[in-house]
Write a protein that holds these residues in place. Structure first.
Motif, PDB file in Angstrom:
ATOM      1  N   GLY A   1     -15.664 124.995  59.863  1.00 27.38           N
ATOM      2  CA  GLY A   1     -14.069 124.507  59.852  1.00 27.38           C
ATOM      3  C   GLY A   1     -13.454 125.164  61.046  1.00 27.38           C
ATOM      4  N   LEU A   2     -13.592 126.368  61.380  1.00 25.46           N
ATOM      5  CA  LEU A   2     -13.005 127.340  62.552  1.00 25.46           C
ATOM      6  C   LEU A   2     -11.631 127.429  62.390  1.00 25.46           C
ATOM      7  CD1 LEU A   2     -15.643 125.826  65.131  1.00 25.46           C
ATOM      8  CD2 LEU A   2     -15.942 128.016  63.573  1.00 25.46           C
ATOM      9  N   ASP A   3     -11.056 126.245  61.675  1.00 27.80           N
ATOM     10  CA  ASP A   3      -9.559 126.559  61.602  1.00 27.80           C
ATOM     11  C   ASP A   3      -9.168 127.159  60.037  1.00 27.80           C
ATOM     12  OD1 ASP A   3     -10.061 124.692  59.763  1.00 27.80           O
ATOM     13  OD2 ASP A   3      -9.015 123.064  60.865  1.00 27.80           O
ATOM     14  N   LEU A   4      -8.073 127.602  59.809  1.00 25.80           N
ATOM     15  CA  LEU A   4      -7.780 128.262  58.635  1.00 25.80           C
ATOM     16  C   LEU A   4      -8.143 127.579  57.479  1.00 25.80           C
ATOM     17  CD1 LEU A   4      -6.285 130.647  57.326  1.00 25.80           C
ATOM     18  CD2 LEU A   4      -4.209 129.671  57.528  1.00 25.80           C
TER      19      LEU A   4
ATOM     20  N   PHE B   1      -7.121 134.937  66.771  1.00 28.28           N
ATOM     21  CA  PHE B   1      -6.720 134.027  65.368  1.00 28.28           C
ATOM     22  C   PHE B   1      -7.728 134.416  64.307  1.00 28.28           C
ATOM     23  CE2 PHE B   1      -8.322 129.910  63.415  1.00 28.28           C
ATOM     24  CZ  PHE B   1      -6.980 129.652  62.885  1.00 28.28           C
ATOM     25  N   VAL B   2      -9.007 134.492  64.702  1.00 27.31           N
ATOM     26  CA  VAL B   2      -9.936 134.955  63.627  1.00 27.31           C
ATOM     27  C   VAL B   2      -9.580 136.071  62.928  1.00 27.31           C
ATOM     28  CG1 VAL B   2     -12.423 135.725  63.271  1.00 27.31           C
ATOM     29  CG2 VAL B   2     -11.829 133.619  64.518  1.00 27.31           C
ATOM     30  N   CYS B   3      -9.149 137.411  63.810  1.00 36.85           N
ATOM     31  CA  CYS B   3      -8.841 138.749  63.354  1.00 36.85           C
ATOM     32  C   CYS B   3      -7.575 138.581  62.726  1.00 36.85           C
ATOM     33  CB  CYS B   3      -8.974 139.770  64.037  1.00 36.85           C
ATOM     34  SG  CYS B   3     -10.563 139.774  65.109  1.00 36.85           S
ATOM     35  N   ASN B   4      -6.462 138.064  63.219  1.00 35.13           N
ATOM     36  CA  ASN B   4      -4.958 138.290  62.784  1.00 35.13           C
ATOM     37  C   ASN B   4      -4.805 137.066  61.800  1.00 35.13           C
ATOM     38  OD1 ASN B   4      -4.979 140.131  64.695  1.00 35.13           O
ATOM     39  ND2 ASN B   4      -4.177 138.839  66.194  1.00 35.13           N
ATOM     40  N   LYS B   5      -5.216 136.031  61.886  1.00 34.68           N
ATOM     41  CA  LYS B   5      -4.722 134.809  60.902  1.00 34.68           C
ATOM     42  C   LYS B   5      -5.631 134.511  59.589  1.00 34.68           C
ATOM     43  CE  LYS B   5      -0.797 133.215  62.828  1.00 34.68           C
ATOM     44  NZ  LYS B   5      -0.556 134.209  63.530  1.00 34.68           N
ATOM     45  N   VAL B   6      -7.037 134.482  60.136  1.00 32.44           N
ATOM     46  CA  VAL B   6      -7.873 134.108  59.056  1.00 32.44           C
ATOM     47  C   VAL B   6      -8.347 135.106  58.225  1.00 32.44           C
ATOM     48  CG1 VAL B   6      -9.793 132.530  58.516  1.00 32.44           C
ATOM     49  CG2 VAL B   6      -8.626 132.167  60.768  1.00 32.44           C
ATOM     50  N   MET B   7      -8.881 136.275  59.004  1.00 30.53           N
ATOM     51  CA  MET B   7      -9.491 137.249  57.946  1.00 30.53           C
ATOM     52  C   MET B   7      -8.730 137.820  57.200  1.00 30.53           C
ATOM     53  SD  MET B   7     -12.521 139.873  59.516  1.00 30.53           S
ATOM     54  CE  MET B   7     -12.529 139.376  61.085  1.00 30.53           C
TER      55      MET B   7
ATOM     56  N   THR C   1     -11.864 144.755  62.428  1.00 34.49           N
ATOM     57  CA  THR C   1     -11.125 144.132  61.388  1.00 34.49           C
ATOM     58  C   THR C   1     -11.671 143.936  60.390  1.00 34.49           C
ATOM     59  OG1 THR C   1     -10.170 142.534  63.502  1.00 34.49           O
ATOM     60  CG2 THR C   1      -9.365 141.928  61.165  1.00 34.49           C
ATOM     61  N   ALA C   2     -13.154 143.428  59.894  1.00 35.68           N
ATOM     62  CA  ALA C   2     -13.743 143.231  58.928  1.00 35.68           C
ATOM     63  C   ALA C   2     -13.812 144.875  58.257  1.00 35.68           C
ATOM     64  CB  ALA C   2     -15.047 142.982  59.075  1.00 35.68           C
TER      65      ALA C   2
END
Ligand code: ZN
Length: 416
Positions: free
Chosen positions: A154-157, A202-208, A240-241
């Motif tokens: 998907g790669l988007d949220l 984006f991966v670290c701040n929005k999705v994860m 982040t994880a």
């Protein structure tokens, strides 16, 4: 006094006899027990051993006694690395490539991973579930009782969360344990072309944070490679994880040595996968951190790779080796874990016993589940498979053959 468990277990609901056991504990080849018996209490293994050592009158007082028909019982199989939730197919691309089209030509026509991303983004939850379920069922028909499923198409949220929800629904709909993994750092989505650092933000701040808050994943994975993400970017994902309390795993050293194995080990990763190009230093680091090596013979075969992962070195440093299908539309379109056993033996020169350990004991370890599953021992989940075979080596030896007789999961018989 032998270490036979003579004590009568408190609760026994059913018993399997007339069967041999490949317990896959590290007590000799296959942890083998000829003419064994296995008792289930609730959803756990209550007793296991030689039939002759069965405690007291257990056999006569149990409600249900099953006849294993002289077959073999192994732990339920664990497929610890899949990307089985996705939409569409890449069969056409396979055909074009065999007609001589290059990867660049295919990419220009919108093929490759971008076509899977685009089709997955367009698929709603129901359609994604319907397209993914047959792949899961195919694995289950070969005795798989635990499956890891990664997001990353998907790669988007919105689509990443949808993929992970579908993975969860699959685990609710079918009698199988799903371990979901967030793989946002799988590929760079088209909207972030030339901005990979921003994408990692984006991966670290929005999705994860969303993934963690909604408890949609147990692990976080990344593709650390020249054509994927750099070690620095991977490190940010891992930082982040860790903060969010998620386990980490890594696609590392598939095409080159970026010292991803060392990086994974530094973060206490449960596993590092592919590893064709891993160095001795990387292997030492993995041994020290207890990181499992997950080898993926299906991808090796499909890409016609020639560099075999360094099995001897992994064994010398006692790094546990797991095997998985890597089920995905691009480089490993397989849903047969039994075939992976054969490929690990023919392509990587592993023994049938090592291969079976790779999809039981070590597969469980690669998911951080060794306390619950992966071997047949009292107190572990009663997840096991009864096979119509005369020797456990047959599981790796035969090609395109499925000798599955029965599957028991959490103490319940699934097939008759
Ligand atoms: Zn993969």
């Amino acid at each position: 006094m032998s270490p036979v468990q003579k004590k009568i277990p408190l609760q026994v609901d059913s018993l399997w006899t007339n069967v041999h056991l490949a317990t896959m504990t590290e007590t000799g080849p296959y942890g083998m027990v000829k003419d064994g018996a296995l008792a289930i209490g609730g959803d756990k293994i209550a007793w296991i051993g030689k039939r002759i050592d069965l405690p007291g009158d257990l056999e006569s007082r149990v409600d249900k006694v099953y006849d294993g028909q002289n077959g073999w019982i192994t732990p339920g199989l664990v497929d610890c690395h899949t990307h089985l939730v996705y939409a569409g197919s890449r069969a056409r691309e396979f055909e074009l490539r065999l007609q001589g089209a290059t990867y660049e030509e295919i990419a220009r026509q919108g093929g490759g991973i971008r076509s899977t991303v685009s089709e997955t983004r367009q698929a709603d939850e129901e359609s994604l579930l319907a397209q993914s379920a047959p792949r899961l069922q195919a694995l289950m028909q070969e005795g798989v009782t635990t499956v890891e499923i990664k997001s990353g198409y998907g790669l988007d949220l919105e689509t990443e969360l949808r993929m992970l929800r579908v993975a969860r629904h699959l685990g609710e709909r079918f009698p199988v344990t799903i371990v979901p993994t967030y793989l946002g750092a799988h590929a760079l989505p088209p909207e972030y072309e030339g901005q990979s650092d921003q994408y990692i933000d984006f991966v670290c701040n929005k999705v994860m944070p969303q993934v963690a808050a909604q408890k949609l994943a147990v692990c976080v994975d990344a593709f650390c490679e020249s054509i994927g993400f750099t070690p620095e970017q991977t490190e940010r994902v891992f930082e982040t994880a860790k903060k969010l309390g998620l386990k980490v795993k890594l696609h590392a050293e598939q095409l080159s040595d970026l010292q991803g194995a060392e990086l994974a080990a530094r973060y206490g990763a449960v596993s590092a996968e592919h590893l064709e190009y891993v160095s001795e230093e990387g292997i030492k680091a993995m041994a020290a951190s207890g990181t499992v090596a997950v080898l993926l013979p299906g991808a090796f075969y499909f890409l016609r790779e020639t560099r075999v992962p360094p099995i001897d070195l992994l064994q010398r440093y006692r790094v546990p080796i797991a095997l998985a299908t890597d089920c995905n539309p691009g480089i490993s379109p397989t849903t047969s874990l039994l075939l992976m056993l054969n490929m690990a033996c023919t392509l990587f020169r592993m023994t049938p016993e090592e291969a079976l350990a790779g999809v039981t004991r070590n597969g469980a370890r690669a998911l951080g589940l060794r306390q619950k599953i992966g071997t047949l021992e009292p107190g572990k989940d009663a997840d096991f498979v009864v096979w119509d075979i005369a020797d456990p080596a047959e599981l790796a030896y035969r090609i395109g053959f499925n000798p599955l007789q029965q599957v028991v999961r959490h103490g319940e018989l699934l097939t008759q």
